[in-house]
Structures are given as C-alpha cells and as structure tokens.
Design an enzyme around this catalytic site. Structure first.
Site, PDB file in Angstrom:
ATOM      1  N   GLY A 169       0.819  -1.204   0.000  1.00 51.32           N
ATOM      2  CA  GLY A 169       0.000   0.000   0.000  1.00 51.32           C
ATOM      3  C   GLY A 169       0.849   1.249   0.000  1.00 51.32           C
ATOM      4  CB  SER A 170       0.000   4.739   0.783  1.00 55.58           C
ATOM      5  OG  SER A 170      -0.404   4.694   2.137  1.00 55.58           O
TER       6      SER A 170
ATOM      7  CD  GLU B 265       7.045  -5.763  -1.997  1.00 57.89           C
ATOM      8  OE1 GLU B 265       7.388  -4.889  -2.819  1.00 57.89           O
ATOM      9  OE2 GLU B 265       7.811  -6.651  -1.601  1.00 57.89           O
ATOM     10  CG  LEU B 266       5.902   0.548   1.471  1.00 55.84           C
ATOM     11  CD1 LEU B 266       6.704   1.346   2.481  1.00 55.84           C
ATOM     12  CD2 LEU B 266       4.511   0.269   1.990  1.00 55.84           C
TER      13      LEU B 266
ATOM     14  CB  CYS C 164       3.514   0.913  -6.569  1.00 52.58           C
ATOM     15  SG  CYS C 164       3.625  -0.875  -6.696  1.00 52.58           S
TER      16      CYS C 164
ATOM     17  CD  GLU D 198       2.822   5.485  -5.417  1.00 54.29           C
ATOM     18  OE1 GLU D 198       2.966   4.371  -5.953  1.00 54.29           O
ATOM     19  OE2 GLU D 198       2.507   5.640  -4.227  1.00 54.29           O
TER      20      GLU D 198
END
Length: 479
Positions: free
Chosen positions: A233-234, A253-254, A287, A381
C-alpha cells in the site's frame, strides 16, 4: 458469458463463510452507485480469527508438500472456471478496464500455479562444519520451517494478484493467515476465500478473509500472536504500521515514481507502445507505473511528438467496454488530488502537452514537460494517469535523474548498449532494472520489491516463502 454479482457477500472466519452484518457498501467505480455489500469484521471477529490461526499453526506446518500442492492446484482449476466472474468483479469494484481485468485474472492463476510448483521445492542444505580442528567430526544441515500465523493487508489496485502474492506463498509454506483486503475492493479476496473453503484438507483456522475498516484493524498490526506482517500500500501507512508492529517480521511493498530511460539507439515504435501501456494502463494506478520518461536529446522532439499523438488516441470511459483503455480512478477524491498536482505543476511553469481534464473520477491521460523537480507531480507518487517528460545528453546524467527520488522500486531502460545495461544494473538504486521494457513489467516468479521509501523485503512466490519461514539448523557430531 453473462456475469452478475451477488447483492451480498460474507467474510471468511477460520475457513468458513460468516455474515455477521452487511455493513460494507462497495461501489461500482465507474457509475459511483452501490454494487454489493459485504460483511465488515469487528475487532472481536479479528481476534477470533487470529486465535484460529494460532491453533492452526501446528497442523498447517505438518501438511505434506503434496497436500499443500493439491490445495493450490484446486485453486488454479477453480479460478480458471470462474475466470469471467473474477474479471467482471474487477471491472466493477476497481473500475479496471476489462482487458486489464482479464490480464490480472491470468496473473492470479499464474501466481497460484507457481506456488503449487514451489510447494514441493522447499529445500534445505547440508553444510560441512569441520572448518577447523575443533569441529572435526561435526556436520550441519538446515531447513526452512513455517514462521507461523501471518497477517496480510492488500491494496485496491490489484485486488486479485497482490492478494495472491501473499495467500499462495503462505499455503505453499504452511502458514495460517488472516487477510484484510482493501475496503474499496474486497471481492477478489472474498472469492479466493470461497475457493479455499472448498478444501477440506486445510485445518480450521488456516485462513480468514476479513474486510475491515482501517480504524478497526489495529490487531492485524499490533497483535503479538502474529509472526509476520506483509503490507502492500501507500508509504505513509506502511512505515506507520512498521513502527507499530512490535517484534514481528515485516514485509513492505510500498510506493514509487518510476522512471524509464529512452536512449538514442532505442526502437522507438516498441518503446512508444510499452511506455504508453506502462504509464496509463488501469489509469496509472500502479506503484511501478511509468511516471518519469527521460529521453535522449537527439530523439527528444521526435519521441515527444510520438507520445503526444499516441496518448490522444486512448479511449476513456466505461471499463466494461472492450475498447476502453482509461477507466476511472479508484475515487473522485483521488482524481481531484492528482488533478490538483497537475494544475500546480502547470502554474509553476510546466507545459501541458496533452490531457489534464477531469470529470469526477475520470482523469485524462496527461503528459507534462519542464516540470519543477520540487513539485509534487515530480517528487511524489502520482498513482494516476500522469507522465513527465525530460531530456538527457549523457547516460550517467540520466541514471542520476532516475536516482533523484526517495523511491526505488523498478526502472526501465530502452537501449541496445550492453555496457549501459550493466552500468544501470550497478548504479540504479532500485529493486529491479528492466531492459527494453517499462518499469511496470513484472513476472510473478521473479523477486519483486523496492529500496528506500519503496519498502522492505521481496515478493515473488519463492522469495515470499523465504520471508514466511525461519531457518532451523541441525548439528550432528559423529562419534
């Protein structure tokens, strides 16, 4: 095949469907209207699920490799049978164009198929220990054992495949788990729970699929009975969860703002189609989507014109229609956020090459150049249909521009120069370098993850299994 969604879906608690309420309303992201309702897990339900996972830890660890493989192969077969239903669900709950949705279902199947293969390949090693006189007669062996109950939190943008990258390795390794799918897109994970519930071989408590509000989901992070937290996520949320997670192992996992380099010797027609896809598929909500396009000055004007022309041909609209390429962003709020960044960049001197218009959750595919490198559009992002063009003269300067980011997931390079490929592999501060394709390319068995603010650890089935395990050593003295 005509597919219809049910009006109400359950959660899955300790392997079984449960309907304690219908409190979560999930909307059709294109129409904005309610599509279905599902149960929302309360803290007491989450606590019960964690307790079930603890009870299931030992029987899950005892499952034979062929038994875990059988569960995963069952999932593969059932996902193939329910292919159209899964794709349609993605169209509705995520606003994902149907072609992209079908691609994600294919990847879901791939991920479970890979996990089925890896379930019977959990190898260890024999290690000689007689490295000095005091260790003569000793030998060692080690193996990987399941870490125990795991907590998974998955995002809205790939509701099937990113959940699969947690669920499938957990089953292959023999770890029970509790999963919180994104509240905006819970159905994919719920369907996976429905399929897993068909597998009587799994001990009670092996899995729970629990849609939950962010405020009510602290136990997924803080409960000490859980031995691993895997979050996708963020960055803001991810690093905050890490600070709260205590002693458990963490996989994050960003985000990213990925770049591609287009060198002067690149095949421009090929690069064009791949970059358009990488920047704008599923409305840029990836992402590793292409956010920065760094082009050699000798081809800049030509390639810019190609990009602008091709971007203008992309069809926006209803994701259920075959010719739609740009669907809605996940919410009007997110579309308004990125629209604001675009307008801010233009006000700061950026040139709008195409796009830049918004209607509710629909935002046009947008290209900018001459963007201030301190602007949000450049530094943060975007997570939407925005790409920024810039030019370079020397390859080392282009690599420095790629690295000029707090993120580091993946980067793409279009070049025929093997020396530049190897230089990039050595120099780029990212988790992966993709040559003659975009940063957003991923195969589901490869190691995937980032550095810097982009996260910790690696996914990809075998690598996730390593995170979901501990090494247990055995030392033998021969006397």
């Amino acid at each position: 095949m005509i597919v219809k969604l049910k009006p109400v879906y359950p959660l899955y608690l300790n392997n079984k469907a449960a309907q304690p309420n219908t409190d979560l309303v999930v909307t059709d992201k294109y129409t904005g209207k309610p599509a279905f309702r599902t149960a929302l897990a309360t803290p007491d339900v989450i606590d019960e699920a964690i307790a079930g996972a603890v009870r299931a830890a030992e029987p899950m660890a005892r499952l034979a490799s062929f038994e875990k493989q059988a569960v995963l192969n069952h999932c593969v077969a059932r996902f193939r049978e329910r292919f159209d239903e899964l794709a349609y669900a993605l169209c509705v709950e995520a606003g994902k164009p149907i072609n992209d949705a079908e691609g994600e279902v294919t990847r879901l199947i791939d991920t479970f198929r890979i996990a089925a293969e890896e379930a019977v390949r959990n190898y260890g090693e024999v290690q000689p220990l007689d490295i000095s006189a005091r260790a003569k007669g000793y030998m060692g062996m080690w193996k990987r054992v399941p870490i125990g109950p795991c907590s998974f939190i998955s995002p809205f943008n790939f509701p099937l495949n990113l959940a699969a990258h947690k669920i499938a390795p957990a089953i292959a390794m023999g770890c029970p788990f509790v999963m919180k799918p994104a509240s905006m897109t819970p159905l994919g994970a719920i369907i996976m729970g429905e399929v897993l519930a068909e597998c009587d071989i799994l001990p009670e408590g092996a899995f729970s699929i629990l849609p939950a509000s962010r405020d009510g989901a602290d136990l997924f992070t803080t409960d000490e009975r859980l031995k691993l937290l895997s979050f996708t996520g963020s960055p803001g949320v991810g690093w905050d969860l890490k600070a709260k997670a205590g002693k458990k192992k963490i996989v994050l996992e960003l985000g990213g703002n990925a770049a591609v380099i287009v060198d002067k010797d690149a095949d421009l027609k090929h690069a064009l189609e791949r970059i358009i896809f990488g920047a704008f598929y599923q409305s840029g909500q990836s992402c590793i989507g292409v956010q920065r396009i760094i082009i050699h000055e000798d081809i800049y004007d030509k390639f810019r014109a190609m990009l602008v022309k091709r971007t203008k041909t992309l069809i926006s609209g209803d994701p259920k229609k075959r010719d739609t390429f740009i669907g809605p962003m996940i919410s009007e709020k997110e579309a308004a956020r990125l629209d604001g960044w675009i307008q801010e960049a233009v006000a700061g001197g950026a040139k709008l090459l195409t796009g830049g218009k918004r209607d509710g959750a629909m935002l046009e595919a947008t290209l900018l150049e001459n963007v201030d490198r301190k602007s949000k559009a450049y530094r943060e992002e975007a997570f939407g249909p925005l790409a920024i063009l810039s030019k370079f003269k020397k390859f080392d300067k282009a690599m420095a521009e790629v690295n000029d980011s707090k993120f580091g997931l993946q980067a793409g390079i279009f070049t025929r120069d093997i020396h530049q490929v190897l230089d990039a592999w050595d120099t780029l501060d990212v988790g992966g370098v993709v040559v003659n394709d975009v940063s957003s390319y991923r195969v589901d068995n490869m190691p995937y993850g980032g550095v810097k603010d982009s996260g910790l650890g690696r996914e990809g089935v075998r690598f996730a299994m390593e995170d979901m395990s501990e090494i247990r050593n055995l030392v033998i003295r021969r006397v």
